[in-house]
Design a protein around this motif. Sequence first.
Motif, short mmCIF file in Angstrom:
data_model
loop_
_atom_site.label_atom_id
_atom_site.label_comp_id
_atom_site.label_asym_id
_atom_site.label_seq_id
_atom_site.Cartn_x
_atom_site.Cartn_y
_atom_site.Cartn_z
N UNK A 93 0.76 -1.16 -0.02
CA UNK A 93 -0.16 0.04 -0.03
C UNK A 93 1.00 1.09 -0.11
N UNK A 94 2.16 1.26 -0.51
CA UNK A 94 2.99 2.32 -0.64
C UNK A 94 2.27 3.55 -1.34
N UNK A 95 2.69 4.68 -1.01
CA UNK A 95 1.70 5.87 -1.68
C UNK A 95 2.83 6.35 -2.72
N UNK A 96 2.45 7.10 -3.78
CA UNK A 96 3.12 7.48 -4.67
C UNK A 96 4.10 8.74 -4.21
N UNK A 97 5.06 8.98 -5.14
CA UNK A 97 5.95 10.10 -4.64
C UNK A 97 5.06 11.45 -4.52
N UNK A 98 5.59 12.51 -3.78
CA UNK A 98 4.89 13.83 -3.58
C UNK A 98 4.50 14.52 -4.58
N UNK A 99 5.06 14.29 -6.06
CA UNK A 99 5.02 14.91 -7.02
C UNK A 99 3.91 14.27 -7.91
N UNK A 100 3.52 12.95 -7.54
CA UNK A 100 2.50 12.31 -8.43
C UNK A 100 0.99 12.68 -7.96
N UNK A 160 -11.54 7.80 -8.32
CA UNK A 160 -10.96 6.90 -8.92
C UNK A 160 -12.14 5.84 -9.20
N UNK A 161 -13.21 5.70 -8.37
CA UNK A 161 -14.54 5.11 -8.74
C UNK A 161 -15.22 5.53 -9.88
N UNK A 208 -4.25 8.21 -15.70
CA UNK A 208 -3.18 7.37 -16.57
C UNK A 208 -1.83 7.68 -15.95
N UNK A 209 -1.56 8.82 -15.66
CA UNK A 209 -0.52 9.44 -15.12
C UNK A 209 -0.11 8.42 -13.86
N UNK A 210 -1.16 8.64 -12.91
CA UNK A 210 -0.99 8.13 -11.85
C UNK A 210 -0.84 6.58 -11.80
N UNK A 211 -1.50 5.91 -12.78
CA UNK A 211 -1.29 4.41 -13.00
C UNK A 211 0.22 4.02 -13.65
N UNK A 212 0.64 4.89 -14.53
CA UNK A 212 1.71 4.84 -15.15
C UNK A 212 3.05 4.83 -14.33
N UNK A 213 3.07 5.81 -13.23
CA UNK A 213 4.04 5.86 -12.41
C UNK A 213 3.88 4.94 -11.02
N UNK A 214 2.88 4.30 -11.08
CA UNK A 214 2.46 3.01 -10.10
C UNK A 214 3.44 2.01 -10.69
N UNK A 257 -5.73 -5.25 -8.57
CA UNK A 257 -4.40 -4.45 -8.65
C UNK A 257 -4.81 -2.72 -9.01
N UNK A 258 -4.13 -2.06 -8.62
CA UNK A 258 -4.18 -0.46 -8.86
C UNK A 258 -3.92 -0.21 -10.43
N UNK A 259 -3.17 -0.96 -10.95
CA UNK A 259 -2.89 -0.97 -12.49
C UNK A 259 -3.91 -1.63 -13.51
N UNK A 260 -4.81 -2.34 -12.81
CA UNK A 260 -5.76 -2.97 -13.58
C UNK A 260 -6.48 -2.33 -14.60
N UNK A 261 -6.97 -1.27 -14.53
CA UNK A 261 -7.56 -0.49 -15.43
C UNK A 261 -6.77 -0.01 -16.64
N UNK A 262 -5.43 -0.19 -16.77
CA UNK A 262 -4.53 0.17 -17.76
C UNK A 262 -5.05 -0.42 -19.22
N UNK A 263 -5.18 -1.67 -19.19
CA UNK A 263 -5.53 -2.14 -20.62
C UNK A 263 -6.82 -2.03 -21.06
N UNK A 264 -7.70 -2.04 -19.92
CA UNK A 264 -9.12 -1.57 -20.26
C UNK A 264 -9.46 -0.19 -20.86
#
Length: 362
Positions: free
Chosen positions: A3-10, A18-19, A220-226, A278-285
């Motif tokens: 459950x790590x969070x993204x860098x502060x810049x993300x 998200x929902x 997409x920016x968030x999931x790409x960095x994830x 997973x947090x990145x599941x939506x990417x391909x969809x």
Amino acid sequence: MNTNTAPASTPRLDRRDLMKLTGAGAAVLAAAPLFNLSNAKAQSMPADWDKTFPKSEKVDHQKVSFRNRYGITLAGDLYLPKDRAGRRLAALAVGGPFGAVKEQSSGLYAQTMAERGFVTLAFDASFTGESGGEPRNVASPDINTEDFSAAVDYLGLHPSVDRERIGVIGICGWGGMALNAVAVDKRVKAVVASTMYDMTRVMSKGYNDSVTLEQRTQALEQMSRQRWEDAANGTPAYQPPYNDLKGGEAQFLVDYHDYYRTPRGYHPRAVNSGHSWTRTTPLSFMNMPLLTYIKEISPRPVLLIHGEKAHSRYFSETAYAAAAEPKELMIIPGASHVDLYDKVDAIPFDKLTSFFNRHLAA
């Protein structure tokens, strides 16, 4: 669970954003169970029966496994009419809802249709339930479409099945997968999508196509960095639990909670019953529309079934408009989206039976 969070810049979307973007809610993301199903249902279910519906004495049940084209082993429940008497019968592959397991809605559909004379196979999607695949609880529009064709592979090799008489039923998010599979898999002779979601549309555009380009880009920016975080950690991060009702939620979220988080439909292996994608599941969809070739199901028949009061009804209406003849849209008066998961007085089993008897005739 990472459950790590993204860098502060993300930029980080909150849960409601998200929902809205993914169209997820209870249909896609999970929520922690309220209590233990085994205690709640111990008096009504056989000790060796792990389904959310009663066991039928009219069918034989077998646990089976088979592999898809990507080498992933899928787990299934095979239901056969007891009175089959060595005949080769028409067969149905049954999948869904998205985030559910074969012990829930798909199993109920499969067992009921087996009572009506079909060999049926309810199965878990790749990466979920008892099926194989790593990491756990990730989905793919391509691989999950392939899962349906792998089920057709299995049925076509079974000695009780007439391989020229195979149909498909997809429920909720797997309704879209079913239509997608049948568009390319010409072995399937007829398809039903019940209370259908187009998961690529809802994840790309949100409910009622309400997501803006700015919101999509941010997600997409968030999931790409994830992906960098997941790669560095060697394991994917997962979505936080959803459906923890606090009051004021839309009725369809309350309905999902009532199915997945109470003894009515809770199952410990279901993504939607206490786990998460997973947090990145939506990417391909968000990049691969499912129903691009829906017209190519024709001349094989399509039956779309939806509740009159379902928040998701527009998915079936859009698919119906895009599909070629022969096609039919059946609206169930007064029914919500979730009613067609398990309410046997709302699910039109007589219609399903007549549809497949007609189009899978010997």
